[in-house]
Design an enzyme around this catalytic site. Structure first.
Site, PDB file in Angstrom:
ATOM      1  N   TYR A  26       0.310  -1.477   0.205  1.00  5.26           N
ATOM      2  CA  TYR A  26       0.011  -0.024  -0.391  1.00  5.26           C
ATOM      3  C   TYR A  26       0.893   0.780   0.116  1.00  5.26           C
ATOM      4  O   TYR A  26       0.840   2.567   0.686  1.00  5.26           O
ATOM      5  CB  TYR A  26      -0.364  -0.110   1.611  1.00  5.26           C
ATOM      6  CG  TYR A  26      -1.813  -1.260   1.519  1.00  5.26           C
ATOM      7  CD1 TYR A  26      -2.784  -1.583   0.728  1.00  5.26           C
ATOM      8  CD2 TYR A  26      -1.223  -2.041   2.278  1.00  5.26           C
ATOM      9  CE1 TYR A  26      -3.536  -2.420   0.893  1.00  5.26           C
ATOM     10  CE2 TYR A  26      -2.828  -3.451   2.488  1.00  5.26           C
ATOM     11  CZ  TYR A  26      -3.395  -3.785   1.307  1.00  5.26           C
ATOM     12  OH  TYR A  26      -4.206  -4.785   1.957  1.00  5.26           O
ATOM     13  N   TYR A  79     -12.532  -7.285   6.752  1.00  4.87           N
ATOM     14  CA  TYR A  79     -11.329  -6.777   5.690  1.00  4.87           C
ATOM     15  C   TYR A  79     -11.961  -8.324   5.756  1.00  4.87           C
ATOM     16  O   TYR A  79     -10.847  -9.202   6.077  1.00  4.87           O
ATOM     17  CB  TYR A  79     -10.062  -6.211   5.939  1.00  4.87           C
ATOM     18  CG  TYR A  79      -8.808  -7.193   5.438  1.00  4.87           C
ATOM     19  CD1 TYR A  79      -9.178  -6.114   4.005  1.00  4.87           C
ATOM     20  CD2 TYR A  79      -7.969  -7.359   5.619  1.00  4.87           C
ATOM     21  CE1 TYR A  79      -8.205  -6.048   3.430  1.00  4.87           C
ATOM     22  CE2 TYR A  79      -7.243  -7.860   4.463  1.00  4.87           C
ATOM     23  CZ  TYR A  79      -6.740  -7.712   3.451  1.00  4.87           C
ATOM     24  OH  TYR A  79      -5.746  -7.738   2.390  1.00  4.87           O
ATOM     25  N   ASP A 131     -14.241 -15.763   8.265  1.00  6.07           N
ATOM     26  CA  ASP A 131     -12.721 -16.166   7.857  1.00  6.07           C
ATOM     27  C   ASP A 131     -11.807 -15.521   8.917  1.00  6.07           C
ATOM     28  O   ASP A 131     -11.613 -14.702   9.683  1.00  6.07           O
ATOM     29  CB  ASP A 131     -13.066 -14.552   6.684  1.00  6.07           C
ATOM     30  CG  ASP A 131     -11.178 -14.720   6.527  1.00  6.07           C
ATOM     31  OD1 ASP A 131     -10.883 -14.949   7.252  1.00  6.07           O
ATOM     32  OD2 ASP A 131     -10.750 -13.380   6.528  1.00  6.07           O
ATOM     33  N   LYS A 152      -2.189 -16.436   8.186  1.00  2.87           N
ATOM     34  CA  LYS A 152      -1.426 -16.126   8.660  1.00  2.87           C
ATOM     35  C   LYS A 152      -0.864 -16.666   9.753  1.00  2.87           C
ATOM     36  O   LYS A 152       0.475 -17.338   9.202  1.00  2.87           O
ATOM     37  CB  LYS A 152      -2.670 -14.710  10.078  1.00  2.87           C
ATOM     38  CG  LYS A 152      -2.435 -13.902   8.941  1.00  2.87           C
ATOM     39  CD  LYS A 152      -3.120 -12.678   9.557  1.00  2.87           C
ATOM     40  CE  LYS A 152      -3.057 -10.819   8.480  1.00  2.87           C
ATOM     41  NZ  LYS A 152      -4.293 -10.551   7.507  1.00  2.87           N
TER      42      LYS A 152
END
Ligand SMILES: *Cc1c(COP(=O)(O)O)cnc(C)c1O
Length: 448
Positions: free
Chosen positions: A15, A152, A255, A284
């Site tokens: 980003y 997200y 999620d 992750k």
């Protein structure tokens, strides 16, 4: 040219613009919870990693068990294709994930595993699977998703399409993202009343009911919305999603990429609610932060329905699917989790963060302070000056990566209470210095 100058000449960062002068540090060494950094002027800093390298390095850097697992697998084979071939590390990993996944009496178990190479890809696969399931079940019009504002789910196109429509990246890709249905964000856990939850249920139910013949699934991060705002909501709301999904023939995709493997104080955040999803994504922390790996789990019924459908297969297959090196390290990481110490570790780290962050409430710049499991969040009234807060935190011996109006910690589980406290103190001092000058004077004045 220094390494940082060479980086600036040729690399993208997450980003970030291609060129610019955002601060950058070189990592020279990482060990336990410590990163040894070099700044642009050659200065050296030893910092506690309050980020666990984006929430993944739960057992710390250079963990002896994970190092040994990687070396053992390197001496065997590092990679083989997964089409037509299988291997021990992948089979063991699937069995471990199935054994630890959320379960409840009378609910179909999560028993089939698809190994993916990143969290976003596991979400892509989950969304594909849900659509393929509905088609195979005779409901081909069900191709959209009900998601929650503030969520997200990753950066690939389908995943972006279920991220928050305002704070996510929807406006940058108009016309390319699927038109999904967004429910309001649930009430905040700290202040939610029974009436707030009842109202939210009515809102979600109305949306599900209005769109039920075009919806394939509901997707949500249970209890803690991560990159969408580090927002904690009541477990009861996860049960609401399960009930609404069941009522309208929708699959429930949870999620757990950020929340899985103990981070929120339960093994999976869904366990706070006693909810079993039809599809679950993990990533992750799966390999303890060593290698990129994620997984999607689904129930036997979903897997069999899709396999009986016209396509006859789940339509996905990454080149590096089931990478043996990543699976071997994941098995070692899940072996540590199976040992059970994570529960007291997470409690200790959480208590250290909560105690250390309490003083942030007195800063004028601070809107809210919240913790859940081994997560501590300072929410500011204004957008964080990321460069200044990061620099200030490094000067206080802590590595953080703030975003939007949030400065938060998700430390490795191996952090001691004192290390968690020091991370929190560094965060509070950095926020005070950058965003709350008046209090900064008081704070630094009070320090030796
Ligand atoms: C990080 C994250 C993802 C994306 O995972 P990547 O490995 O970065 O692709 C998806 N969902 C949640 C909840 C996450 O925190």
């Amino acid at each position: 040219m220094s390494l940082i100058q060479r980086d600036r000449a040729s690399l993208w960062h997450p980003y970030a613009p291609a060129s610019g002068n955002l601060p950058l540090w070189e990592v020279e060494e990482a060990d336990g919870v410590t990163l040894r950094l070099r700044d642009e002027d050659g200065g050296r800093h030893e910092v506690l990693d309050a980020m666990s390298s984006w929430w993944s390095v739960i057992h710390g850097y250079r963990n002896p068990l994970l190092d040994a697992a990687a070396k053992r697998q390197l001496g065997t084979f590092s990679h083989v294709m997964f089409g037509g071939l299988t291997h021990g590390p992948a089979v063991e990993l699937a069995e471990r994930l199935v054994a630890m996944a959320p379960s409840a009496e009378g609910r179909p178990r999560l028993e089939r595993v698809f190994l993916a190479d990143s969290g976003s890809i596991s979400v892509e696969v989950a969304l594909k699977l849900a659509v393929q399931f509905q088609t195979a079940a005779g409901r081909p019009k069900r191709q959209r998703f009900l998601s929650i504002r503030g969520g997200y789910h990753g950066d690939t196109f389908a995943a972006m399409g279920v991220c928050d429509p305002v704070d996510g990246m929807h406006s940058a890709f108009p016309g390319l993202l699927a038109a999904n249905v967004f429910a309001p964000r649930p009430p905040a856990a700290a202040t939610a009343t029974a009436e707030d939850i009842r109202q939210w249920r009515a809102d979600v139910e109305a949306l599900a009911s209005k769109h039920s013949d075009e919806l394939a699934a509901i997707i949500a991060e249970p209890v803690l919305q991560g990159a969408g705002g580090m927002f904690v909501y009541p477990a009861e709301c996860v049960r609401v999603l399960r009930e609404i999904a069941d009522h309208h023939g929708l699959l429930l995709i949870l999620d757990e990429i950020a929340t899985g493997f103990g981070r929120t104080g339960e093994l999976f955040a869904a366990d706070h609610a006693g909810v079993v999803p039809d599809i679950m994504c993990v990533g992750k922390a799966l390999t303890g932060g060593y290698l990129s790996l994620a997984a999607m789990l689904c129930t036997g019924e979903v897997a069999e329905t899709v396999s009986r459908g016209a396509a006859g297969a789940l339509l996905h297959g990454p080149t590096f699917m089931g990478n043996p090196l990543a699976c071997a390290v994941a098995n070692a990481s899940l072996g540590i989790i199976d040992g059970g110490a994570w529960r007291s570790d997470v409690a200790r780290v959480g208590a250290g963060l909560a105690a250390g962050l309490a003083s942030a409430r007195e800063l004028d710049a601070v809107k809210d302070v919240r913790t859940i499991g081994a997560v501590g969040v300072i929410e500011l009234r204004e957008t964080v000056d990321v460069a200044a807060v990061t620099r200030a935190a490094v000067a206080h011996g802590v590595w953080v990566r703030p975003f939007r109006n949030l400065v938060y910690a998700m430390p490795p589980y191996i952090s001691t209470a004192a290390e968690a406290g020091a991370m929190a103190a560094g965060m509070v001092a950095a926020v005070a210095e950058v965003h709350d000058e008046r209090d900064a004077g008081l704070l630094t004045g009070a320090r030796p």
